[in-house]
Design a protein around this motif. Sequence first.
Motif, short mmCIF file in Angstrom:
data_model
loop_
_atom_site.label_atom_id
_atom_site.label_comp_id
_atom_site.label_asym_id
_atom_site.label_seq_id
_atom_site.Cartn_x
_atom_site.Cartn_y
_atom_site.Cartn_z
N ARG A 136 0.89 -1.48 -0.33
CA ARG A 136 0.25 -0.22 0.67
C ARG A 136 1.07 1.23 0.11
N LYS A 137 1.69 1.30 1.03
CA LYS A 137 2.44 2.10 1.20
C LYS A 137 3.51 3.16 -1.09
N LYS A 138 3.57 1.15 -0.79
CA LYS A 138 4.54 1.66 -2.19
C LYS A 138 3.62 2.13 -3.65
N GLY A 139 2.31 2.15 -3.54
CA GLY A 139 1.06 1.58 -4.46
C GLY A 139 0.91 0.91 -5.43
N ILE A 140 1.50 -0.61 -4.96
CA ILE A 140 1.11 -1.68 -5.50
C ILE A 140 0.19 -1.99 -5.52
N PRO A 141 -1.26 -2.66 -6.00
CA PRO A 141 -2.25 -2.82 -5.96
C PRO A 141 -2.21 -4.46 -5.41
#
Length: 199
Positions: A136-141
């Motif tokens: 979530r922090k890295k924006g990975i779905p």
Amino acid sequence: MGSSLGTGAGFSITLKDKSVVSLIGDSTFFHAGLSGLVNAIYNRHKMILIVLDNHTTAMTGHQPNPGIKAKILPQSTKPVKIEDIAKAMGADYVKVVNAFVVRQITKALEEAKNVNGVSVIITRGACALVSAREKRKKGIPKIPFEIDYNKCTKCRVCIDEFGCPAIVWTDKPWIDPILCDGCGVCAQICPEYAIVRRR
């Protein structure tokens, strides 16, 4: 917490014709498992210890444990490897496997059950909660899995033998996309290859 080793050692005396498997987490191994492992090795118990190494203390809030590198002022800690401890204590078989690769775990268990002594298998893989937070922090779905009903035969292996809480049964298996964290273990155990990533 930590009683699995002592209990397993006791069972290994009375259940000589069966394989005895004890489970312990990585944090609990350091906290309360070392003396039990020493006792099992010293007394030559025939048993398998599986250390669930998820790189955190998941039970109480994800605190670091001695197996994790952590920044504690003024310097970083020196992680202690569970496999090094097991070997130094004299375990008869020590193997590190990927916690999310079923065939590695199965092979290690097959090898360990033929060892006349203490076997230690370390299943290493990140805690699902920590992994999800980092993604979530890295924006990975998050990409959950789903059932391909063109392939599914309703054999119930995913329900009866695997038991993931994300897989439920109505009149057929269904994977709840909210609960599925995308680890992919279910896809490895499906005999029909009917579990696939959502598009």
